[in-house]
Write a protein that holds these residues in place. Structure first.
Motif, short mmCIF file in Angstrom:
data_model
loop_
_atom_site.label_atom_id
_atom_site.label_comp_id
_atom_site.label_asym_id
_atom_site.label_seq_id
_atom_site.Cartn_x
_atom_site.Cartn_y
_atom_site.Cartn_z
N GLY A 241 37.02 43.35 22.21
CA GLY A 241 37.37 44.38 23.18
C GLY A 241 36.77 44.11 24.55
N LEU A 242 35.53 43.61 24.58
CA LEU A 242 34.90 43.27 25.85
C LEU A 242 35.67 42.17 26.56
CD1 LEU A 242 32.51 43.60 27.80
CD2 LEU A 242 31.26 41.94 26.42
N GLY A 243 36.14 41.19 25.80
CA GLY A 243 36.93 40.13 26.41
C GLY A 243 38.20 40.65 27.05
N ARG A 244 38.86 41.60 26.38
CA ARG A 244 40.07 42.16 26.98
C ARG A 244 39.73 42.99 28.21
NH1 ARG A 244 44.76 46.30 24.63
NH2 ARG A 244 46.01 46.19 26.53
N ALA A 245 38.63 43.73 28.16
CA ALA A 245 38.24 44.55 29.31
C ALA A 245 37.95 43.68 30.53
CB ALA A 245 37.03 45.40 28.96
N MET A 246 37.26 42.55 30.33
CA MET A 246 36.93 41.69 31.46
C MET A 246 38.17 41.02 32.05
SD MET A 246 33.28 39.88 30.61
CE MET A 246 33.93 38.99 29.19
N GLY A 247 39.16 40.73 31.21
CA GLY A 247 40.36 40.06 31.70
C GLY A 247 41.49 40.98 32.07
N GLU A 248 41.31 42.28 31.95
CA GLU A 248 42.39 43.21 32.24
C GLU A 248 42.72 43.19 33.74
OE1 GLU A 248 45.45 45.21 32.09
OE2 GLU A 248 44.41 44.75 30.21
N THR A 249 44.01 43.20 34.04
CA THR A 249 44.44 43.00 35.43
C THR A 249 45.15 44.21 36.01
OG1 THR A 249 44.69 40.63 34.97
CG2 THR A 249 45.75 41.49 36.95
N ILE A 250 46.35 44.51 35.48
CA ILE A 250 47.21 45.50 36.12
C ILE A 250 46.59 46.89 36.09
CG2 ILE A 250 49.47 46.60 36.06
CD1 ILE A 250 49.46 43.72 37.04
N ALA A 251 46.03 47.29 34.96
CA ALA A 251 45.50 48.64 34.83
C ALA A 251 44.40 48.90 35.85
CB ALA A 251 44.98 48.86 33.41
N VAL A 252 43.46 47.97 35.99
CA VAL A 252 42.36 48.19 36.92
C VAL A 252 42.79 47.95 38.36
CG1 VAL A 252 40.57 47.73 35.23
CG2 VAL A 252 41.55 45.83 36.50
N ALA A 253 43.79 47.09 38.57
CA ALA A 253 44.28 46.86 39.93
C ALA A 253 44.89 48.13 40.52
CB ALA A 253 45.31 45.73 39.93
N LEU A 254 45.45 48.99 39.68
CA LEU A 254 46.04 50.23 40.15
C LEU A 254 45.00 51.32 40.41
CD1 LEU A 254 49.13 50.42 37.74
CD2 LEU A 254 49.13 49.82 40.17
N ILE A 255 43.77 51.11 39.96
CA ILE A 255 42.75 52.16 40.03
C ILE A 255 41.58 51.78 40.92
CG2 ILE A 255 41.12 53.52 38.66
CD1 ILE A 255 43.08 53.27 36.33
N PHE A 256 41.12 50.54 40.85
CA PHE A 256 39.96 50.14 41.63
C PHE A 256 40.21 50.35 43.13
CE2 PHE A 256 37.88 47.29 38.33
CZ PHE A 256 36.72 48.05 38.30
N PRO A 257 39.20 50.80 43.88
CA PRO A 257 39.36 50.93 45.33
C PRO A 257 39.38 49.60 46.07
CG PRO A 257 37.13 51.52 44.66
CD PRO A 257 37.92 51.32 43.39
N ALA A 258 39.15 48.50 45.37
CA ALA A 258 39.25 47.15 45.93
C ALA A 258 38.29 46.94 47.10
CB ALA A 258 40.68 46.84 46.36
N THR A 259 37.02 47.23 46.85
CA THR A 259 35.98 46.96 47.84
C THR A 259 35.13 45.79 47.35
OG1 THR A 259 34.50 48.56 46.77
CG2 THR A 259 35.92 49.36 48.55
N PHE A 260 34.39 45.19 48.27
CA PHE A 260 33.57 44.03 47.94
C PHE A 260 32.11 44.36 48.21
CE2 PHE A 260 37.79 42.53 48.93
CZ PHE A 260 38.06 41.67 47.88
N THR A 261 31.61 45.32 47.46
CA THR A 261 30.22 45.73 47.57
C THR A 261 29.60 45.78 46.18
OG1 THR A 261 30.87 48.08 47.47
CG2 THR A 261 30.60 47.10 49.66
N VAL A 262 28.29 45.66 46.14
CA VAL A 262 27.54 45.75 44.89
C VAL A 262 26.80 47.08 44.89
CG1 VAL A 262 25.67 44.77 43.53
CG2 VAL A 262 27.30 43.27 44.66
N SER A 263 27.17 47.96 43.99
CA SER A 263 26.55 49.28 43.91
C SER A 263 26.61 49.78 42.48
CB SER A 263 27.26 50.27 44.85
OG SER A 263 26.72 51.57 44.70
N PHE A 264 25.51 50.38 42.03
CA PHE A 264 25.47 50.98 40.70
C PHE A 264 25.97 52.42 40.70
CE2 PHE A 264 22.52 47.47 40.01
CZ PHE A 264 22.86 47.06 38.73
N GLN A 265 26.36 52.93 41.83
CA GLN A 265 26.86 54.30 41.93
C GLN A 265 28.36 54.28 41.61
OE1 GLN A 265 25.78 55.52 45.89
NE2 GLN A 265 23.60 55.62 45.41
N ILE A 266 28.66 54.59 40.36
CA ILE A 266 30.02 54.40 39.86
C ILE A 266 30.98 55.52 40.22
CG2 ILE A 266 29.17 53.02 37.94
CD1 ILE A 266 29.51 55.45 36.14
#
Length: 326
Positions: A241-266
């Motif tokens: 399951g972790l392998g699928r989560a790391m390689g998932e593309t379309i689902a997270v592409a529609l949700i992630f704000p697409a920023t390039f910052t490192v922050s633990f504030q989720i």
């Protein structure tokens, strides 16, 4: 080689060739060996392709590819790095695994040891069907329903649990690392539950009955017999399951704000992943930009390989116990 077989009509003996068992074993061994070699060859070919396509972009890069947080491969002076993308990939996948694994193990235990047989069969089919749902469906559901819905729960977590770094921050939005992690958790839950269910069903019945005969309750029997026996299988399921989560593309592409910052504030407007960045940027990328994206894909390939190797080592440490109770 031939053997004599009497016919039922005339009583005469006829010669029929006997089955040569050695030939069948040899053919099967050759086919199995060829399958294994083919798999290794495919993996090697993928690695060679990724490296060959990534080298020109890495040579043109003016920053450290592993630590740089900026992603501007199409600039006059290309500056790009995998730091923020790798961080977002690992954090979102880890959060999804933490959320999905306990629920998946609970579902598997209910189906295998608590539910009536008819209900267990129906639930088993439902879990298998959820594992077959396309990722784009999860992504559309997350973008249209979960993103606006999750705002108020996120504010609640920020208000009362803001002292925890994960839930801190001054801004709470729907398109966040937290939302993407929930979608990933829902996606990998059926995989972990289905594999764990099959592992729990393989527990020797005699061991379960022996524990119950000694006075153990059902939960005590599960804790002392079922869970220790199935731990290697659950670990393998979680890593899959972790392998699928790391390689998932379309689902997270529609949700992630697409920023390039490192922050633990989720809960804030931060977060991205390697796969989502490839999906969002591949269509408009130049030749150098595509090389940079392929280089990030190479990093994802290596991370997934490292995770699978670590899982194999963990499972191997439990193999002695699994053989002992089998």
């Amino acid at each position: 080689m031939a053997i004599l077989v009497k016919s039922t009509a005339g009583g005469q003996a006829v010669r029929r060739p006997a089955f040569r068992r050695g030939n069948g074993d040899r053919v099967f061994r050759l086919l199995a060996t060829a399958a294994g070699i083919t798999l290794l060859a495919i993996m090697a070919a993928i690695a060679v392709f990724l490296v060959a396509e990534a080298i020109p972009a890495l040579r043109a890069n003016t920053a450290n590819f592993l630590t740089e947080l900026t992603w501007q491969p199409n600039a006059a002076e290309p500056v790009f790095g995998i730091g923020a993308l790798a961080f977002g990939t690992l954090l979102s996948s880890f959060l999804a695994l933490v959320m999905a694994t306990p629920v998946a193990v609970g579902v598997a235990l209910f189906i295998s040891h608590y539910a009536p047989r008819r209900l267990a069969v129906v639930l088993g089919y439902v879990v298998d069907l959820l594992a077959a749902v396309p990722s784009v469906v999860y992504g559309l559901w997350g973008a249209t329903f979960l993103v606006p819905f999750i705002v108020e729960p996120s504010r609640f977590l920020n208000r009362y649990l803001g002292w925890i770094p994960l839930f801190g921050g001054d801004t709470v939005v729907g398109r966040s690392m937290f939302t993407a992690s929930i979608v990933l958790a829902i996606m990998i839950l059926p995989i972990i539950a289905a594999i764990s269910r099959e592992v729990f069903l393989q527990v020797p019945r005699a061991h379960e009955e022996a524990a119950l005969a000694l006075g153990a309750t059902r939960w005590e029997m599960i804790k002392m017999v079922v869970l220790p026996f199935g731990r290697p299988g659950v670990i393998s399921a979680a890593m899959l399951g972790l392998g699928r989560a790391m390689g998932e593309t379309i689902a997270v592409a529609l949700i992630f704000p697409a920023t390039f910052t490192v922050s633990f504030q989720i809960l804030g407007p931060t977060g991205n992943s390697i796969a989502a960045n490839i999906a969002n940027g591949f269509g408009e990328a130049t030749d150098l930009g595509r090389g940079a994206l392929i280089a990030s894909g190479l990093v994802l390939f290596l991370i997934t390989l490292a995770v699978n190797m670590a899982a194999r080592l963990i499972v191997a440490r439990r193999a002695a116990y699994a053989r002992a109770v089998a």
